[in-house]
Design a protein around this motif. Structure first.
Motif, PDB file in Angstrom:
ATOM      1  N   TYR A  16       0.868  -1.158  -0.022  1.00  0.00           N
ATOM      2  CA  TYR A  16      -0.334   0.123   0.040  1.00  0.00           C
ATOM      3  C   TYR A  16       0.977   1.312  -0.028  1.00  0.00           C
ATOM      4  CZ  TYR A  16      -3.554   3.345   1.147  1.00  0.00           C
ATOM      5  OH  TYR A  16      -4.418   4.405   1.308  1.00  0.00           O
ATOM      6  N   PRO A  17       0.747   2.100  -1.166  1.00  0.00           N
ATOM      7  CA  PRO A  17       1.466   3.197  -1.187  1.00  0.00           C
ATOM      8  C   PRO A  17       1.589   4.267  -0.104  1.00  0.00           C
ATOM      9  CG  PRO A  17      -0.102   3.512  -2.588  1.00  0.00           C
ATOM     10  CD  PRO A  17      -0.204   1.930  -1.812  1.00  0.00           C
ATOM     11  N   PHE A  18       0.660   4.516   0.657  1.00  0.00           N
ATOM     12  CA  PHE A  18       0.521   5.401   1.812  1.00  0.00           C
ATOM     13  C   PHE A  18       0.661   4.869   3.327  1.00  0.00           C
ATOM     14  CE2 PHE A  18      -0.754   7.659  -1.935  1.00  0.00           C
ATOM     15  CZ  PHE A  18      -0.311   8.849  -1.919  1.00  0.00           C
ATOM     16  N   ALA A  19       1.444   3.580   3.351  1.00  0.00           N
ATOM     17  CA  ALA A  19       1.404   3.100   4.762  1.00  0.00           C
ATOM     18  C   ALA A  19       2.855   3.837   5.522  1.00  0.00           C
ATOM     19  CB  ALA A  19       2.009   1.809   4.446  1.00  0.00           C
ATOM     20  N   PHE A  20       3.769   4.275   4.693  1.00  0.00           N
ATOM     21  CA  PHE A  20       4.980   5.116   5.268  1.00  0.00           C
ATOM     22  C   PHE A  20       5.641   4.079   6.537  1.00  0.00           C
ATOM     23  CE2 PHE A  20       2.174   8.216   3.563  1.00  0.00           C
ATOM     24  CZ  PHE A  20       2.983   8.750   2.632  1.00  0.00           C
ATOM     25  N   GLY A  21       5.834   2.735   6.212  1.00  0.00           N
ATOM     26  CA  GLY A  21       6.478   2.049   7.118  1.00  0.00           C
ATOM     27  C   GLY A  21       5.567   1.248   7.973  1.00  0.00           C
ATOM     28  N   PHE A  74      -6.573  -6.020  16.094  1.00  0.00           N
ATOM     29  CA  PHE A  74      -6.113  -6.177  14.538  1.00  0.00           C
ATOM     30  C   PHE A  74      -6.167  -4.637  14.253  1.00  0.00           C
ATOM     31  CE2 PHE A  74      -8.045  -6.196  10.257  1.00  0.00           C
ATOM     32  CZ  PHE A  74      -6.944  -6.512   9.489  1.00  0.00           C
ATOM     33  N   THR A  75      -4.809  -4.140  13.765  1.00  0.00           N
ATOM     34  CA  THR A  75      -4.752  -2.797  13.153  1.00  0.00           C
ATOM     35  C   THR A  75      -4.518  -3.089  11.578  1.00  0.00           C
ATOM     36  OG1 THR A  75      -3.846  -2.149  15.028  1.00  0.00           O
ATOM     37  CG2 THR A  75      -3.368  -0.547  13.133  1.00  0.00           C
ATOM     38  N   TYR A  76      -5.447  -2.467  10.820  1.00  0.00           N
ATOM     39  CA  TYR A  76      -5.396  -2.685   9.226  1.00  0.00           C
ATOM     40  C   TYR A  76      -5.012  -1.423   8.423  1.00  0.00           C
ATOM     41  CZ  TYR A  76     -10.029  -0.960  10.330  1.00  0.00           C
ATOM     42  OH  TYR A  76     -11.211  -0.319  10.656  1.00  0.00           O
ATOM     43  N   THR A  77      -5.028  -1.470   7.306  1.00  0.00           N
ATOM     44  CA  THR A  77      -4.428  -0.364   6.361  1.00  0.00           C
ATOM     45  C   THR A  77      -5.743   0.735   6.390  1.00  0.00           C
ATOM     46  OG1 THR A  77      -3.296  -2.083   5.089  1.00  0.00           O
ATOM     47  CG2 THR A  77      -3.663   0.257   4.203  1.00  0.00           C
ATOM     48  N   THR A  78      -5.396   1.790   6.508  1.00  0.00           N
ATOM     49  CA  THR A  78      -6.520   2.822   6.281  1.00  0.00           C
ATOM     50  C   THR A  78      -6.170   4.142   5.508  1.00  0.00           C
ATOM     51  OG1 THR A  78      -5.836   3.986   8.280  1.00  0.00           O
ATOM     52  CG2 THR A  78      -7.398   2.741   8.722  1.00  0.00           C
ATOM     53  N   ASN A  79      -6.908   4.996   5.251  1.00  0.00           N
ATOM     54  CA  ASN A  79      -6.629   5.889   4.118  1.00  0.00           C
ATOM     55  C   ASN A  79      -6.922   7.510   4.629  1.00  0.00           C
ATOM     56  OD1 ASN A  79      -6.305   7.461   1.636  1.00  0.00           O
ATOM     57  ND2 ASN A  79      -8.326   6.633   0.797  1.00  0.00           N
ATOM     58  N   VAL A  80      -6.211   7.779   5.610  1.00  0.00           N
ATOM     59  CA  VAL A  80      -6.442   9.233   6.315  1.00  0.00           C
ATOM     60  C   VAL A  80      -6.153  10.328   5.176  1.00  0.00           C
ATOM     61  CG1 VAL A  80      -4.206   9.654   7.163  1.00  0.00           C
ATOM     62  CG2 VAL A  80      -6.375  10.652   8.248  1.00  0.00           C
ATOM     63  N   LEU A  81      -5.466  10.215   4.204  1.00  0.00           N
ATOM     64  CA  LEU A  81      -5.212  11.194   3.407  1.00  0.00           C
ATOM     65  C   LEU A  81      -6.030  11.342   2.144  1.00  0.00           C
ATOM     66  CD1 LEU A  81      -1.322  11.077   3.205  1.00  0.00           C
ATOM     67  CD2 LEU A  81      -2.557  12.580   4.675  1.00  0.00           C
ATOM     68  N   GLY A  82      -6.897  10.279   1.819  1.00  0.00           N
ATOM     69  CA  GLY A  82      -7.806  10.281   0.714  1.00  0.00           C
ATOM     70  C   GLY A  82      -6.986   9.989  -0.552  1.00  0.00           C
ATOM     71  N   MET A 259      -3.044   3.437  16.286  1.00  0.00           N
ATOM     72  CA  MET A 259      -2.745   4.877  15.747  1.00  0.00           C
ATOM     73  C   MET A 259      -1.424   4.796  14.762  1.00  0.00           C
ATOM     74  SD  MET A 259      -5.390   6.707  16.023  1.00  0.00           S
ATOM     75  CE  MET A 259      -4.931   8.397  15.639  1.00  0.00           C
ATOM     76  N   GLU A 260      -0.717   3.880  14.628  1.00  0.00           N
ATOM     77  CA  GLU A 260       0.628   3.704  14.088  1.00  0.00           C
ATOM     78  C   GLU A 260       0.849   4.447  12.840  1.00  0.00           C
ATOM     79  OE1 GLU A 260       4.224   0.868  12.828  1.00  0.00           O
ATOM     80  OE2 GLU A 260       2.588   0.140  14.028  1.00  0.00           O
ATOM     81  N   GLN A 261      -0.176   3.981  12.057  1.00  0.00           N
ATOM     82  CA  GLN A 261       0.137   4.543  10.713  1.00  0.00           C
ATOM     83  C   GLN A 261      -0.166   6.027  10.494  1.00  0.00           C
ATOM     84  OE1 GLN A 261      -2.891   2.700   7.721  1.00  0.00           O
ATOM     85  NE2 GLN A 261      -1.937   3.936   6.241  1.00  0.00           N
ATOM     86  N   ILE A 262      -1.368   6.223  11.362  1.00  0.00           N
ATOM     87  CA  ILE A 262      -1.585   8.061  11.473  1.00  0.00           C
ATOM     88  C   ILE A 262      -0.544   8.541  11.904  1.00  0.00           C
ATOM     89  CG2 ILE A 262      -3.213   9.666  12.407  1.00  0.00           C
ATOM     90  CD1 ILE A 262      -4.215   7.619  10.482  1.00  0.00           C
ATOM     91  N   ASN A 263      -0.007   8.072  13.182  1.00  0.00           N
ATOM     92  CA  ASN A 263       1.304   8.734  13.830  1.00  0.00           C
ATOM     93  C   ASN A 263       2.493   8.813  12.769  1.00  0.00           C
ATOM     94  OD1 ASN A 263      -0.132   9.067  16.071  1.00  0.00           O
ATOM     95  ND2 ASN A 263       0.645   7.046  16.973  1.00  0.00           N
ATOM     96  N   ARG A 264       2.631   7.922  11.909  1.00  0.00           N
ATOM     97  CA  ARG A 264       3.734   7.791  10.931  1.00  0.00           C
ATOM     98  C   ARG A 264       3.482   8.949   9.875  1.00  0.00           C
ATOM     99  NH1 ARG A 264       7.433   3.781  10.431  1.00  0.00           N
ATOM    100  NH2 ARG A 264       7.210   2.092  12.060  1.00  0.00           N
ATOM    101  N   ILE A 265       2.261   9.146   9.677  1.00  0.00           N
ATOM    102  CA  ILE A 265       1.606  10.164   8.590  1.00  0.00           C
ATOM    103  C   ILE A 265       1.955  11.602   9.035  1.00  0.00           C
ATOM    104  CG2 ILE A 265       0.001  10.983   7.248  1.00  0.00           C
ATOM    105  CD1 ILE A 265      -0.843   7.973   6.727  1.00  0.00           C
TER     106      ILE A 265
END
Length: 326
Positions: A16-21, A74-82, A259-265
């Protein structure tokens, strides 16, 4: 209790291109006082497919742990940036999580015929999606291991893409201009089959975010197909009630690991690694750039509900009945 994190994808598998790690993962809450084989409960928080809310994570897992389950958040992929519609990435993540738990059933002391999933809001849509589309998610890495849940708890779930849709969830999932075919596929009330697993649904009449018609539509589809189900509609309460108890109301929901993906973004935006228009940057930082203590204050609920707080007891009794029939 044994609490441990497991990433679900290897580096070359997850793209997923917007996972940022960030890598989708599960965190275990396992009984270590004995080696008794127990049912599993995989908790899937909501958040409109934009975030994975910590208010529906550890606090729920611990509630089911206390009832004797081997529990997982379970923490899954999300799309906060749209910026990149999720498409089928979240269901791939959840499918892998179910298979992962079954693959490691001996290590986790899990009964492989008693693997339940429990989703909230958009997490409820994700769980419902796996219930009706599990055959559409192959996984060569876990070939021969079933991804079909044995039961699902759907808590104030997003269900339909039709008249009563929570539109923003489907924008995050499919983008701004999905096809009619895509919308039909994710409108779960039209996708139930005779092989859909048993489901327990609950919601409040006064849900202001996801109309209560969502759970009615899915319950009626389950009834028509003869699927074992329970449907509880409580008289009042807002969206996002989680456990609806005093601990939840006081912000005592556990770790914020979801919140890991959001924090990375957020960090990437602050560091200038992720370029955003200034207005969107400020909106993102205003929503998510805070320390953990401030975040807990912001995410505190306001009013617990004795009426609604009984739902885990009802769900546990229902699951025991369902699993005893296996």
């Amino acid at each position: 209790m044994r609490k441990q994190r497991f990433d679900l994808w290897k580096e070359n598998e997850y793209t997923y291109p917007f996972a940022f790690g960030f890598v989708p993962n599960i965190v275990t809450f396992l009984h270590d006082e004995d080696e008794q084989e127990r049912p599993a409960m995989i908790v899937v928080p909501g958040g409109g497919y934009r975030v994975v809310s910590p208010t529906e994570g550890e606090i729920v897992a611990r509630a089911f742990y206390d009832k004797g389950y081997q529990a997982f958040v379970f923490t899954y992929t999300t799309n906060v940036l749209g910026a990149a519609p999720l498409q089928d990435q979240p269901i791939k993540d959840l499918s892998r999580a179910v298979r992962f738990v079954r693959k490691h059933a001996e290590e986790f002391c899990v009964n492989t015929d008693q693997v339940a999933i429990c989703g909230f809001s958009a997490g409820g849509h994700l769980c419902g999606s796996l219930c009706v589309h599990y055959d559409d998610v192959p996984d060569t890495e876990y070939e021969g291991i079933s991804n079909r849940p044995d039961a699902a708890i759907l808590s104030y779930p997003v269900i339909t893409s039709g008249e009563y849709a929570h539109r923003d969830s489907f924008v995050a999932l499919l983008g701004d201009d999905p096809s009619e075919e895509q919308l039909a596929y994710v409108s779960l009330e039209d996708q139930v089959t005779d092989d859909t697993p048993p489901c327990f649904l609950w919601q409040t009449v006064t849900d202001e975010t996801v109309p209560v018609e969502n759970s009615y539509l899915f319950a009626e589809a389950l009834r028509k197909h003869g699927i074992t189900h329970a449907h509880h509609v409580f008289s009042k309460g807002s969206h996002g009630l989680s456990l609806a108890n005093e601990a939840w109301a006081h912000g005592e929901y556990g770790d914020t690991d979801t919140m890991e993906q959001i924090n990375r973004i957020v960090q990437g935006v602050k560091d200038g690694v992720i370029p955003l228009p200034e207005e969107k940057k400020q909106q993102l930082l205003a929503s998510f750039d805070y320390d953990e203590e401030t975040g807990r204050e912001m995410l505190k609920a306001h009013i617990p509900s004795e009426e609604v707080a009984v739902w885990p007891v009802l769900a546990d009794a229902w699951l025991k009945a369902v699993f005893s029939q296996d």
